[in-house]
Design a protein around this motif. Structure first.
Motif, PDB file in Angstrom:
ATOM      1  N   UNK A 309       0.859  -0.880   0.142  1.00 32.96           N
ATOM      2  CA  UNK A 309      -0.219  -0.037   0.331  1.00 32.96           C
ATOM      3  C   UNK A 309       0.984   1.229   0.144  1.00 32.96           C
ATOM      4  N   UNK A 310       1.857   1.346   0.422  1.00 33.60           N
ATOM      5  CA  UNK A 310       2.902   2.703   0.855  1.00 33.60           C
ATOM      6  C   UNK A 310       3.951   2.681   1.063  1.00 33.60           C
ATOM      7  N   UNK A 311       4.940   2.929   1.281  1.00 32.27           N
ATOM      8  CA  UNK A 311       6.368   3.188   0.845  1.00 32.27           C
ATOM      9  C   UNK A 311       6.527   4.336   1.150  1.00 32.27           C
ATOM     10  N   UNK A 312       8.211   5.036   1.334  1.00 34.64           N
ATOM     11  CA  UNK A 312       9.184   6.320   0.982  1.00 34.64           C
ATOM     12  C   UNK A 312      10.497   5.353   1.866  1.00 34.64           C
ATOM     13  N   UNK A 313      11.689   5.912   0.794  1.00 29.61           N
ATOM     14  CA  UNK A 313      13.648   5.882   1.469  1.00 29.61           C
ATOM     15  C   UNK A 313      13.112   6.697   2.445  1.00 29.61           C
ATOM     16  N   UNK A 314      14.633   6.230   2.311  1.00 28.91           N
ATOM     17  CA  UNK A 314      14.880   6.910   3.845  1.00 28.91           C
ATOM     18  C   UNK A 314      15.611   8.805   3.951  1.00 28.91           C
ATOM     19  N   UNK A 315      15.312   8.603   4.404  1.00 29.57           N
ATOM     20  CA  UNK A 315      15.843  10.866   4.103  1.00 29.57           C
ATOM     21  C   UNK A 315      17.377  11.068   3.733  1.00 29.57           C
ATOM     22  N   UNK A 317      20.113   7.683   3.988  1.00 29.23           N
ATOM     23  CA  UNK A 317      20.472   6.316   3.890  1.00 29.23           C
ATOM     24  C   UNK A 317      19.775   6.124   1.847  1.00 29.23           C
ATOM     25  N   UNK A 318      20.439   6.643   1.262  1.00 32.21           N
ATOM     26  CA  UNK A 318      19.819   5.988  -0.538  1.00 32.21           C
ATOM     27  C   UNK A 318      19.242   5.025  -0.658  1.00 32.21           C
ATOM     28  N   UNK A 319      20.014   3.673   0.116  1.00 31.32           N
ATOM     29  CA  UNK A 319      19.476   2.419  -0.585  1.00 31.32           C
ATOM     30  C   UNK A 319      18.802   1.776   0.706  1.00 31.32           C
ATOM     31  N   UNK A 320      18.218   2.658   1.528  1.00 29.92           N
ATOM     32  CA  UNK A 320      17.167   1.972   2.381  1.00 29.92           C
ATOM     33  C   UNK A 320      15.409   2.454   1.849  1.00 29.92           C
ATOM     34  N   UNK A 321      14.868   1.765   2.066  1.00 30.79           N
ATOM     35  CA  UNK A 321      13.187   1.909   1.980  1.00 30.79           C
ATOM     36  C   UNK A 321      12.209   1.059   2.548  1.00 30.79           C
ATOM     37  N   UNK A 322      11.507   1.980   3.154  1.00 23.80           N
ATOM     38  CA  UNK A 322      10.505   1.396   4.478  1.00 23.80           C
ATOM     39  C   UNK A 322       9.103   1.364   3.594  1.00 23.80           C
ATOM     40  N   UNK A 323       8.090  -0.152   3.383  1.00 19.07           N
ATOM     41  CA  UNK A 323       6.626  -0.374   3.156  1.00 19.07           C
ATOM     42  C   UNK A 323       6.575  -0.878   4.393  1.00 19.07           C
ATOM     43  N   UNK A 324       5.252  -0.964   3.459  1.00 24.07           N
ATOM     44  CA  UNK A 324       3.794  -1.225   4.462  1.00 24.07           C
ATOM     45  C   UNK A 324       2.856  -1.787   3.468  1.00 24.07           C
TER      46      UNK A 324
END
Length: 554
Positions: A309-315, A317-324
């Motif tokens: 449903x949702x995601x966001x790059x870390x502010x 850390x260029x390669x770190x991604x948050x997803x839900x």
């Protein structure tokens, strides 16, 4: 409805957007696409190549017999018509299409006169310059203007509306819009999309279809996106049709581009450190990483088991991604490792389907998750699978959006289908309720704080009633008491009353048009009570386009 919105950084838009003029190649592409759409929407007819596949010998014989009967009927009808030819001779139909010579039409023998400009036409008394000079100032986007990108859908079509918000005047209006090809579900601003890498101002939009459209915001009335990521491969579909022989009816299937999502695109996030990179979340249970200028998919991540449903790059850390996901898991991953092994993704289980996720811009190790039951939880990315740092029972219905002010540490806004927006103080790993407000936009689908220092306390909201509202949360005494706003309570005594009773623009009319008696009475009463005090801002007098009930709240 307003399904999604996003703030655009100040000073990134052209002062005067260019007028779109399609090239010959684009015109040819649009013509081919129109023909393809026409073929798709045309009911299948006997002999149609697009809707047939290989026939058996018996089917060929039956088809041949049917064709023979049809030809016999046509011949009989033609013979009958020939027998009645004398009855129609009085109408001289044989010469019906011949143009009579020497006849002058209403425009005279010279035909229709065409002039290069209105200045050369003797029947137009006002020059072109006079027509446009009055609106020149209003069409300019000033460096101090804050812009909001809003995905707007009605029964008759979909648009991306570019709003201008003026802090000083408190005005909100649509500067221009772009017609979209499909129902929009998410939007993000980015500054890199062209193949030559030239910086610009672009909006990436995820749609109900399988594609992501990237539009140039500095071009008015553009008809085609700058880039299309994924989606249907029309060239491959056409080649497949031509390669088939004799056919029988079957349902036409889409041929997708390599790397495309297979279902709707639900979320987008632009990587501000790798500026050509975009991440997308989809109902097909995958997350994809895109190289936007090349329109290519770099990685496909499969660490979720249900719709993402949702995601966001870390502010930072260029390669770190948050997803839900709807699998009730939030995940933090390094996309380089997770692309090779999905098990490399760290996960946090929550109680219900996830609606939105967000990194805390002021604490690099913490992120927030909202769910369909209205709860919001805060987690530490260093403590995989551990219990949340705190939990907020924020709303009675689904919490559809969360936003932490990028400028003011600890100031959180939550939005919900219960038609309210609530403010919270989440400093010190705990949540304290500040205030709530009904935004008059129906069920709230999206919320976002402005990221500019000059508008640190400005919140944009969109909802079911196709309205965008802006709330200056400094108007809340609770906000002023907790955060360093630099504003005094005396400034808001009269302003709050006035802004409660006024809207910046009204549906179907400019703000300088005559109001109805009821509307005028409300405005006059607000002005009377605000006399001698600091009144709220007035709306701009001229707008390029009108949208329903654009509001600001202070």
């Amino acid at each position: 409805m307003i399904s999604a919105l996003s703030w655009m950084p100040r000073g990134k838009a052209k002062a005067v957007p260019e007028k779109y003029e399609p090239t010959e190649e684009e015109l040819e592409e649009m013509r081919m696409q129109a023909e393809e759409i026409a073929k798709t929407n045309t009911p299948a007819t006997e002999g149609s190549e697009d809707e047939w596949e290989d026939m058996s010998e018996d089917e060929e014989e039956n088809a041949g017999a049917a064709a023979g009967k049809k030809a016999s009927k046509a011949a009989s009808a033609a013979k009958k018509a020939a027998g009645n030819k004398d009855d129609l001779s009085q109408y001289n139909l044989d010469d019906y299409d011949d143009e009579p010579s020497g006849v002058e039409g209403v425009l005279g023998s010279a035909g229709l006169a065409v002039f290069r400009s209105n200045d050369e036409d003797p029947y137009i008394t006002l020059p072109d310059a006079d027509d446009d000079s009055e609106n020149d100032e209003e069409t300019i986007i000033r460096p101090t203007d804050a812009l909001i990108l809003a995905c707007h859908s009605e029964e008759d079509g979909h648009t991306l509306d570019v709003y201008v918000y003026d802090d000083e005047e408190g005005s909100l209006f649509v500067h221009h819009d772009l017609m979209l090809n499909a129902f929009p579900l998410c939007v993000t601003w980015m500054d890199t999309a062209r193949t030559n890498g030239a910086p610009g101002s672009f909006a990436a939009i995820g749609t109900m279809d399988t594609e992501i459209e990237v539009w140039d915001l500095d071009c008015i009335d553009s008809m085609v996106p700058v880039q299309v990521l994924g989606g249907e491969d029309h060239d491959a579909a056409e080649s497949a049709v031509k390669s088939k022989g004799k056919k029988k009816k079957k349902k036409k299937t889409k041929v997708l581009k390599e790397g495309s999502h297979k279902e709707a695109v639900l979320g987008l996030s632009w990587n501000q450190m790798q500026r050509h990179v975009l991440a997308s979340a989809s109902a097909d249970k995958t997350v994809k990483i895109w190289d936007v200028p090349r329109a290519s998919c770099l990685h496909t991540l499969t660490h979720h088991t249900d719709k993402v449903q949702a995601l966001q790059w870390h502010p930072t850390e260029a390669a770190v991604l948050l997803t839900g996901s709807f699998d009730r898991n939030a995940s933090v991953l390094d996309v380089r490792a997770a692309a090779a092994d999905w098990k490399a993704a760290a996960k946090w289980e929550v109680s219900n389907d996830i609606e939105s996720v967000m990194w805390d811009p002021h604490n690099q190790h913490q992120f927030l998750v909202s769910t369909e039951t209205g709860t919001v939880t805060c987690h530490d990315a260093r403590q995989q699978g551990q219990a949340p740092l705190f939990t907020i029972g924020a709303h009675s219905e689904a919490c559809t959006g969360i936003s932490i002010s990028p400028v003011v540490p600890g100031l959180l806004a939550t939005a919900s289908l219960d038609k309210t927006v609530k403010l919270w103080d989440i400093r010190n790993n705990e949540a304290e309720y500040i205030t709530s407000r009904g935004m008059d936009v129906g069920q709230v689908f999206t919320v976002a704080f402005c990221g500019d220092q000059a508008s640190a306390y400005t919140l944009a909201v969109g909802g079911k009633d196709a309205q965008v509202a802006v709330w200056d949360v400094v108007s809340s005494a609770g906000v002023r008491a907790r955060f360093p706003t630099g504003r005094r309570d005396e400034e808001f005594v009269e302003e709050e009353l006035q802004m409660e009773k006024m809207t910046i623009s009204r549906p179907g009319r400019d703000s300088d048009d005559e109001s109805t008696d009821e509307e005028e009475a409300i405005v006059q009463e607000a002005e009377r009570q605000a006399a001698g005090g600091g009144g709220g801002g007035a709306g701009k007098k001229s707008k390029l386009k009108q949208k329903p009930k654009l509001k600001t709240k202070r």
